[in-house]
Design an enzyme around this catalytic site. Structure first.
Site, PDB file in Angstrom:
ATOM      1  N   ARG A 239      -7.458 -10.619  -9.729  1.00  0.00           N
ATOM      2  CA  ARG A 239      -8.309 -11.445  -8.348  1.00  0.00           C
ATOM      3  C   ARG A 239      -7.239 -12.973  -7.550  1.00  0.00           C
ATOM      4  O   ARG A 239      -7.552 -13.892  -8.802  1.00  0.00           O
ATOM      5  CB  ARG A 239      -9.584 -11.735  -8.674  1.00  0.00           C
ATOM      6  CG  ARG A 239     -10.203  -9.485  -8.384  1.00  0.00           C
ATOM      7  CD  ARG A 239      -9.914  -9.021  -6.787  1.00  0.00           C
ATOM      8  NE  ARG A 239      -9.935  -8.175  -6.866  1.00  0.00           N
ATOM      9  CZ  ARG A 239     -10.120  -7.012  -7.220  1.00  0.00           C
ATOM     10  NH1 ARG A 239      -8.971  -6.865  -7.413  1.00  0.00           N
ATOM     11  NH2 ARG A 239     -11.128  -6.052  -6.939  1.00  0.00           N
ATOM     12  N   GLU A 268      -6.261 -12.584   1.952  1.00  0.00           N
ATOM     13  CA  GLU A 268      -6.092 -11.186   2.232  1.00  0.00           C
ATOM     14  C   GLU A 268      -6.777 -10.982   2.882  1.00  0.00           C
ATOM     15  O   GLU A 268      -7.699 -10.458   3.349  1.00  0.00           O
ATOM     16  CB  GLU A 268      -5.706 -10.318   0.324  1.00  0.00           C
ATOM     17  CG  GLU A 268      -5.252 -11.181  -0.766  1.00  0.00           C
ATOM     18  CD  GLU A 268      -5.388  -9.715  -1.974  1.00  0.00           C
ATOM     19  OE1 GLU A 268      -5.679  -9.020  -2.036  1.00  0.00           O
ATOM     20  OE2 GLU A 268      -4.672 -10.312  -2.904  1.00  0.00           O
ATOM     21  N   HIS A 286      -0.192  -6.971  -3.388  1.00  0.00           N
ATOM     22  CA  HIS A 286      -1.295  -6.519  -4.102  1.00  0.00           C
ATOM     23  C   HIS A 286      -1.593  -5.165  -3.995  1.00  0.00           C
ATOM     24  O   HIS A 286      -2.049  -4.547  -3.394  1.00  0.00           O
ATOM     25  CB  HIS A 286      -2.466  -7.304  -3.632  1.00  0.00           C
ATOM     26  CG  HIS A 286      -4.531  -7.086  -3.747  1.00  0.00           C
ATOM     27  ND1 HIS A 286      -5.305  -8.110  -3.787  1.00  0.00           N
ATOM     28  CD2 HIS A 286      -4.589  -5.763  -5.080  1.00  0.00           C
ATOM     29  CE1 HIS A 286      -6.291  -7.474  -4.771  1.00  0.00           C
ATOM     30  NE2 HIS A 286      -5.935  -6.229  -5.275  1.00  0.00           N
TER      31      HIS A 286
END
Length: 319
Positions: A239, A268, A286
């Site tokens: 994360r 994000e 990601h």
């Protein structure tokens, strides 16, 4: 008997969507846009279950406004930091996730980022791709060797252990910090450090695989980055908010941190534009679990949880 109605918030694998359409009344939009708070609240009155991703946020405020019809949130993810679990529980909504099926894919990406950061992949690719490669020297793009180096892993869950298995193929020396020491069969020779500071001090490479919790947000701050050996490489496929990005930039600019490989960011989508000027930071958007095999497995796990719930059984991955 009418089929339960479910909302699939994003475009999942073809196999997942086909199975969902076979067994449920499915609401799905091929536009593949993240579900907003307003979308989640409105849809809760129309469906019995939701398969969301980490792009949909079930905050306490959102959960308070959910319609009583909604019974289950079957996440298409392992991490559930986008869900206020106590709020959902108090509302009587079952929550599940998809553990155990994305460890290898995410560990593969961590290994790719580690190697790319250590061996100047961004700069090398740019030089060749742009046609700038017009000379060679023994001093040209000299990187950091992975083979035989010490790898520190923070968080030895499924992904951390999968990375350790792959890193042993590079003869890396595995060290780790975890909430609890693993049994010997899971350690497989890895060295446990009860103290995070002790782990940091010996890590030639450091890879983050812990969840984002109040205790771990901002974990890698100025003080902890300073404890790493000069020239170390940091990898994050967990994360983005585990790392203080301002502190990481400062450590990169002083060359205390030699390079970084990042698949997740504090913001994000979008990432951190300040990272783009540093070619010793390798970045991906990601996509740690983005393989066909893993996407099918995640989707099927989410559906397995829904199937069990609507049969009246305990979902296998209930939180």
């Amino acid at each position: 008997m009418a089929k339960p109605v479910i909302w699939v918030t994003r475009t999942l694998s073809n196999a997942t969507l086909e199975r969902a359409a076979r067994d449920y009344e499915v609401i799905w939009d091929a536009a593949d846009a993240p579900g907003s708070a307003e979308d989640i609240i409105a849809m809760s009155a129309k469906v019995d279950g939701i398969i969301p991703c980490h792009s949909e946020h079930f905050t306490a405020d959102v959960v308070a406004q959910l319609d009583p019809r909604l019974q289950i949130v079957a996440n298409h993810s392992v991490g559930v930091d986008h869900c206020d679990l106590p709020a959902l529980k108090s509302k009587g909504i079952t929550v599940t996730n998809t553990p155990g099926v994305l460890s290898d894919a995410t560990a593969e990406l961590a290994m790719m980022l580690m190697l790319g950061a250590a061996r100047h992949a961004v700069t090398g690719d740019r030089i060749v791709r742009s046609g700038e490669w017009d000379s060679w020297s023994p001093a040209f793009l000299v990187g950091k060797q992975v083979t035989g180096a010490r790898l520190g892993i923070i968080g030895m869950g499924g992904v951390g252990r999968a990375l350790a298995r792959k890193a042993r193929g590079f003869d890396m020396e595995i060290h780790y910090h975890n909430r609890h020491q693993l049994p010997p069969e899971d350690e497989a020779g890895a060295v446990y450090h009860e103290s995070l500071d002790d782990l940091l001090a010996i890590s030639d490479f450091l890879s983050l695989h812990c969840p984002a919790t109040p205790e771990t947000i901002g974990l890698m701050n100025n003080d902890r980055l300073a404890r790493l050996p000069k020239g170390c490489v940091i990898v994050n496929t967990a994360r983005g908010n585990l790392i203080d990005e301002t502190a990481l930039l400062a450590a990169i600019e002083t060359a205390h941190v030699g390079a970084a490989g990042l698949d997740c960011f504090a913001t994000e989508p979008g990432g951190n534009p300040a990272f783009a000027t540093h070619e010793n930071i390798v970045m991906m958007p990601h996509v740690g679990s983005a393989t066909l095999k893993t996407r099918d497995a995640m989707g099927f796990k989410a559906l397995d949880n829904l199937d069990a719930f609507f049969r009246g059984d305990e979902p296998p991955d209930r939180l």
